[in-house]
Design an enzyme around this catalytic site. Structure first.
Site, short mmCIF file in Angstrom:
data_model
loop_
_atom_site.label_atom_id
_atom_site.label_comp_id
_atom_site.label_asym_id
_atom_site.label_seq_id
_atom_site.Cartn_x
_atom_site.Cartn_y
_atom_site.Cartn_z
N LYS A 186 0.82 -1.22 0.00
CA LYS A 186 0.00 0.00 0.00
C LYS A 186 0.85 1.27 0.00
CE LYS A 186 -4.12 -2.27 1.31
NZ LYS A 186 -3.83 -3.68 1.58
C1 PLP Z 1 -4.47 -4.75 1.03
C2 PLP Z 1 -3.74 -6.04 0.96
C3 PLP Z 1 -4.13 -7.07 0.06
C4 PLP Z 1 -5.36 -6.97 -0.81
O1 PLP Z 1 -5.22 -6.01 -1.82
P1 PLP Z 1 -6.52 -5.50 -2.63
O2 PLP Z 1 -6.02 -4.37 -3.46
O3 PLP Z 1 -7.48 -5.03 -1.56
O4 PLP Z 1 -7.05 -6.63 -3.41
C5 PLP Z 1 -3.34 -8.21 -0.01
N1 PLP Z 1 -2.25 -8.35 0.78
C6 PLP Z 1 -1.87 -7.40 1.66
C7 PLP Z 1 -0.68 -7.64 2.51
C8 PLP Z 1 -2.58 -6.20 1.78
O5 PLP Z 1 -2.19 -5.27 2.67
#
Ligand code: PLP
Length: 463
Positions: free
Chosen positions: A112
């Site tokens: 993120k």
């Molecule tokens: C947010 C997240 C996901 C999922 O990603 P999306 O974009 O919501 O599909 C998968 N793995 C981790 C570690 C995350 O923080």
């Protein structure tokens, strides 16, 4: 570049507009009116660019006139300069076919950061222009909260209120939020679940007592700018592996469908991609939707991969809109049905459109633990539970010979040390860049799980 709502009736916005907006006013999600195109020659010419320059090149058509190419380049250089690895999103080889795309070298150890580090700078840029300010209200089950707080801490024109469910995020995740001491950062632990916190946030957006005096902004993946920033690493990985002549497959641990939708966007822009594999855990609404057309909610089962423990996957609407004929009125109708019934069937056009590029795979806790052990014992790699689910799906998928399979490594294993130790016997250490996380003092408000308590707290503390 103009952006339109998936539900057809909200006003079209430019890039600055969609960056500062959350949901569209018709409750839809903003998507570009058309997909920018790169020719194979243009893609080949991107080979060897530093990540920040590649990012500016791939994102420029989406940004349009809102930022000059020079300014965009300055912002990407600043955002990606904070990453601990010079390649920003390096690839690691596991065996002759399997690769990991490491997306966790940012400040808070999950993918993120790739989008949110840039989003913080974009907020500041566009707010300065209009001499405005933004109050971000969000709910987190862990990774979004820490990445968003890191990205906006100390900014003058943005303040952030982040709700987390008390006792239900990991110690590392909580401390990454609550030890950030900046006057514009407000952490709130509520008595309740993530879904309770999320419901409160939705209500804040439509509460006149709040919106009369505060412009409320969103940092979850309904924000278009986040998805746009994630398109870049699909290009980066494909170019490393011989693209555009050679087509890789990508396996993506999926929750809200943001990360993998960015792969769909890359393919729409002309990047040759063999397949996008949607990897889910036992919370498998997306697997059921893509394999059988059945998009129906159940109850959430908590797992060792909490960022994938979802009932409804917000960004899936963007895919259904795009592959189903881009008909906003029909989409609004379909989503009204879904919101009433908590279930819907995909149309034939949506199923056929999605199956051209997407496949899906569901992994249970055993599959996840086996993938972690395989990587540990055969490749000397420790992967986190989310990445392990993606890796299981990549290894179990049938792909044509010679196609490299790239699993998106979405979090650093040290974010989930207990689950990793259970599966592999090894307890991953926190990288030194997170510093003395466990020595720093925490600060957060603890509130009862009622909407009024949260709203009054925000009204009292927002400037
Ligand atoms: C947010 C997240 C996901 C999922 O990603 P999306 O974009 O919501 O599909 C998968 N793995 C981790 C570690 C995350 O923080």
């Amino acid at each position: 570049m103009k952006y339109v709502s998936t539900r057809g009736s909200a006003p079209a916005l430019d890039f600055a507009g969609v960056t500062l907006a959350g949901l569209a006013s018709d409750s839809g999600l903003y998507v570009p009116e058309e997909w920018p195109q790169f020719s194979l020659d243009e893609i080949a010419a991107m080979r060897g660019l530093p990540y920040a320059e590649l990012a500016a090149r791939v994102m420029q058509p989406f940004v349009g006139d809102c930022l000059s190419p020079d300014r965009l380049g300055e912002l990407t250089a600043k955002a990606y300069g904070r990453f601990a690895h010079a390649a920003v999103t390096p690839l690691t080889q596991l065996d002759e076919r399997q690769w990991l795309l490491e997306l966790f070298h940012g400040p808070t150890l999950a993918f993120k950061d790739v989008a949110l580090q840039l989003l913080g700078l974009l907020f500041e840029e566009f707010l300065e222009r209009e001499n405005g300010s933004l109050t971000i209200v969000g709910a987190t089950s862990g990774d979004t909260g820490s990445a968003a707080i890191d990205a906006v801490a100390g900014l003058d024109r943005v303040e952030i209120f982040m709700l987390h469910p008390k006792g239900r995020v990991s110690d590392v995740q909580r401390r990454q939020m609550t030890t950030v001491r900046a006057p514009n950062v407000h952490n709130i632990a509520i008595d309740g679940s993530f879904d309770d916190a999320q419901a409160m946030v939705k209500r804040i957006f439509t509460d006149r007592d709040v919106t009369a005096n505060h412009r409320i902004g969103a940092v979850n993946s309904i924000n278009w700018a986040r998805l746009m920033a994630q398109v870049v690493y699909y290009f980066a990985a494909a170019l490393q592996l011989g693209g555009p002549e050679r087509k890789p497959a990508f396996s993506v641990p999926t929750g809200n469908f943001g990360d993998i939708f960015a792969g769909h966007v890359a393919a729409r822009m002309g990047l040759p991609v063999e397949r996008l594999i949607v990897a889910t855990n036992v919370n498998d609404i997306l697997h059921r939707a893509l394999s059988a057309g059945d998009y129906s909610t159940g109850s959430v089962t908590p797992t060792a991969a909490p960022s994938m423990d979802i009932q409804v996957s917000s960004n899936f609407e963007r895919l259904l809109y795009d592959v189903g004929g881009r008909d906003g009125a029909a989409m609004a109708e379909q989503m009204r049905g879904f919101e009433a019934e908590r279930a819907m069937r995909l149309t034939n056009a949506q199923r056929e459109g999605a199956s051209a590029l997407f496949t899906s795979m569901r992994a249970d806790e055993n599959d996840m633990a086996r993938a972690m052990r395989w990587a540990c014992e055969n490749c000397a790699e420790i992967v986190d539970p989310h990445t392990a689910i993606g890796l299981h799906a990549a290894r179990a998928s049938e792909l044509p010979p010679g196609v490299p399979a790239v699993t998106l490594a979405t979090a650093h294993p040290a974010k989930f040390p207990d689950a990793v130790e259970r599966a592999t016997g090894t307890r991953p250490a926190l990288p030194t860049r997170v510093g003395d996380l466990f020595a720093r003092e925490e600060a957060y408000a603890e509130l009862p799980g009622t909407y009024e308590a949260v709203r009054d707290h925000i009204l009292e503390h927002a400037v």
